[in-house]
Design an enzyme around this catalytic site. Structure first.
Site: not given
Ligand SMILES: *[C@@H]1O[C@H](CO)[C@@H](O)[C@H](O)[C@H]1NC(C)=O
Ligand SMILES: *[C@@H]1O[C@H](CO)[C@@H](O)[C@H](O)[C@H]1NC(C)=O
Ligand SMILES: *[C@@H]1O[C@H](CO)[C@@H](O)[C@H](O)[C@H]1NC(C)=O
Length: 474
Positions: A151, A352
C-alpha cells in the site's frame, strides 16, 4: 505471449507517435495520413482481455525482472488467498469499499489543510479499501513466509502475531510467532523509533511494561494494534534487511482477511522505502497485472528500470503524506479535453496503489465522459447498474471493441497512455463501463487509481522526488 497481450504490446509501441499525430491532425491531407491517425487514436481490443479467467497465467514480461516479488491480485486465481478462505467480493462491494477509501483520503486532506497538527491527523482514519495487490515476503530467523497487501498510502508495515492476545483473523500462512525467531526483539517505549509511530500511523504510541505499542484504526473499521518490534525482513533471497521495524499485531480485525498484514510503501521514515534506503536508494517500482488471472511485480532499487520510463516530479503541494502528481491534461481519441488548468491545480492529484477507480474533479470527469460517449456512439449505452460508474455499454453482441485511446499528461509534459483495461471495467456479464469517476466537489483530491495503472511500469524515486511510467511493464 497471449494474442491479446501482443495486441497491447503493438498498440503501446505506437504510443510515441501519438502526440505527433495528434498535433498534425488539423493539417491531414492524404487519406493515408487519416488512416494512420485513426490507428493511433483508437484501439481494437478483445473483450476477453478484460475478464479474469479461472486459471492463473503468469505474465511473461512480469517475470523478466530479476530480484522482484511477484504481485498478484488478492481475489484472483493467482492468489493463494483466493480459495475458500476469502470469498471474492462483488463489483458493488469493491466499489463501496473503494468509495470509503477515497472519502477517507479526501477527508484527511481537508483536515491537513485546516489542522495544525498535520502529521497526526494526516494518517488516521484512512480506509484500507479492497482493491489490493499482494506479495509474499519472509520475516524472522528462520524465515517465515507471509503474504502481505502492499500500500503506497500507508507507512507502517505490520503482520498478525502470536499469541493474538486480542484477536487475529484467519490468514493463509501460519501466524508469525515472535518467540520462534532468534532475531526478533521488542522496541522500548523511550526509543526514537517508538515516537516515530505518531507520524507513521497518525496515532501516538502506547506503552506496555516498557514495550512500545502501536495501533492503527482504519476509516472502514479495520484495526491493528500490538507490539512495535524489529526483526529480519527478507524481500529477496540473500539480501535481508536486518532490524526492520514493524508492528507485531495482537489485535487485528477488518478487511485484510487472508493476507497476513500490510507493507507500507509511503514516504514516512518508518515505511519500508525509507527503512531500506541504504540498500535500495529509496526507489521502488511495480507493475500491476492486466487482470486478476495474470501476475505483475514489485521490486526495489534502480537496477533494471526500463529505459523508456518518463518521469514527472512529485508535487510539492501535497506535503509528505501522499505521492502527489500534477495532472495537466487529458486526451481522448487524440483530442485534448478543454478543461481549465486551474481545475487540476485546485484539486491536486495523488497516485495510490489501493484506490481502484481513478477519481477526477467533477468538471474534468464530465468533459471526459462527454468525449468518450461521443467516440462510442456505435455501441449501445445501457442504464448503469453501478453506484460508481455511469457510462456503461451493453457489449453482448461483440467479441471485440474499438475504443478511443485515453492518455493523461503529467507535469513536465509526461504523457501516459492508459491501457485498455484502465479504460473499460467489466461490471457484469457483457456490461462494460468507462473506468473513471467524478468526485463530489472540484476542490476534492483527484486520485490516480490502480485500474488505470495496470500493465504500466510505475517507478517511485523518492530520493529524486519523481514518479515515472513506461508502457508494457507486465
Ligand atoms: C522503448 O519504446 C520503443 C518504442 O515504443 C520500443 O521499440 C523499445 O523496445 C522500448 N524499449 C524498451 C527497453 O522496452
Ligand atoms: C515483547 O513485549 C511483550 C509485552 O511486554 C511481552 O509479552 C513479550 O514477551 C516480549 N517479547 C520479547 C521477545 O521480548
Ligand atoms: C530506555 O529505557 C531502558 C529501560 O527501560 C534503558 O535501559 C535505556 O537506556 C533507555 N534508553 C534511552 C534511549 O533512554
Amino acid at each position: 505471449m497471449e494474442p491479446s497481450n501482443s495486441i497491447f504490446f503493438v498498440l503501446s509501441s505506437c504510443f510515441l507517435f501519438f502526440l505527433v499525430v495528434a498535433r498534425k491532425e488539423s493539417t491531414l491531407e492524404t487519406s493515408e495520413d487519416a488512416i494512420e491517425a485513426i490507428a493511433h487514436h483508437y484501439q481494437t481490443v478483445k473483450l476477453s482481455s478484460f475478464i479474469s479467467s479461472s486459471i492463473c497465467s503468469p505474465s511473461i514480461n512480469g517475470n523478466k525482472k530479476r530480484g522482484s516479488l511477484e504481485v498478484v491480485h488478492k481475489h484472483g486465481p493467482c492468489s493463494k488467498l483466493s480459495d475458500s478462505m476469502v470469498k471474492p467480493l462483488t463489483v458493488e462491494e469493491i466499489f463501496s469499499h473503494d468509495q470509503s477509501r477515497v472519502d477517507s483520503i479526501i477527508k484527511t486532506r481537508k483536515k491537513d489543510i485546516q489542522g495544525s497538527k498535520t502529521t497526526l491527523i494526516a494518517k488516521s482514519g484512512r480506509s484500507i479499501g479492497t482493491g489490493n495487490y499482494i506479495v509474499t515476503v519472509a520475516l524472522g530467523t528462520p524465515k517465515k513466509l507471509l503474504t502481505l497487501i502492499f500500500d503506497t498510502g500507508s507507512d507502517l508495515t505490520w503482520t498478525q502475531c502470536q499469541p493474538c492476545a486480542g484477536s487475529c483473523y484467519s490468514q493463509i500462512e501460519p501466524i508469525f510467532q515472535p518467540s520462534s525467531s532468534t532475531t526478533y526483539s521488542n522496541i522500548t517505549c523511550n526509543s526514537t523509533e517508538c515516537s516515530g509511530l505518531s507520524s507513521a500511523t497518525g496515532y501516538p504510541p502506547l506503552c506496555d511494561s516498557s514495550t512500545c505499542v502501536y495501533r492503527i484504526q482504519y476509516g472502514d473499521g479495520s484495526i491493528t494494534a500490538g507490539f512495535f518490534a524489529k526483526d529480519k525482513l527478507t524481500l529477496f533471497p540473500d539480501d535481508p534487511i536486518e532490524g526492520f521495524f514493524f508492528g507485531c499485531g495482537q489485535l487485528n480485525e477488518g478487511l485484510f482477511r487472508g493476507a497476513a498484514g500490510l507493507i507500507g510503501l509511503g514516504r514516512d521514515k518508518l515505511s519500508l522505502v525509507l527503512q531500506s534506503a541504504k540498500k535500495y536508494g529509496k526507489v521502488f517500482s511495480y507493475c500491476l497485472p492486466s487482470t486478476a488471472s495474470s501476475t505483475g511485480y514489485l521490486t526495489f532499487g534502480s537496477s533494471g528500470i526500463d529505459s523508456n520510463v518518463t518521469y514527472t516530479p512529485l508535487s510539492k503541494s501535497q506535503g509528505n503524506s501522499f505521492y502527489g502528481l500534477d495532472l495537466e491534461a487529458i486526451y481522448v481519441g487524440g483530442n485534448k479535453l478543454s478543461i481549465s488548468p486551474t481545475v487540476f491545480a485546485t484539486s491536486g492529484m495523488i497516485i495510490d496503489s489501493g484506490t481502484v477507480i481513478t477519481r477526477l474533479p467533477p468538471t474534468a470527469y464530465s468533459a471526459l465522459r462527454k468525449a468518450f460517449r461521443a467516440e462510442m456512439t456505435q455501441y449501445p449505452l445501457t442504464k448503469s447498474a453501478s453506484s460508481l460508474l455511469d457510462t456503461c455499454y451493453d457489449l453482448s453482441k461483440y467479441s471485440d471493441v474499438t475504443i478511443p485511446k485515453i492518455s493523461v499528461v503529467w507535469g513536465g509534459n509526461v504523457n501516459v497512455e492508459i491501457p485498455p483495461q484502465g479504460i473499460l471495467y467489466p461490471i457484469e456479464d457483457q456490461v462494460y463501463c468507462l473506468a473513471f469517476a467524478g468526485n463530489r466537489d472540484d476542490s476534492d483530491f483527484g486520485i490516480f487509481g490502480n485500474t488505470q495503472q495496470k500493465t504500466l511500469e510505475v517507478v517511485y524515486d523518492v530520493s529524486a522526488g519523481k514518479v515515472g511510467f513506461a508502457p508494457g511493464g507486465c
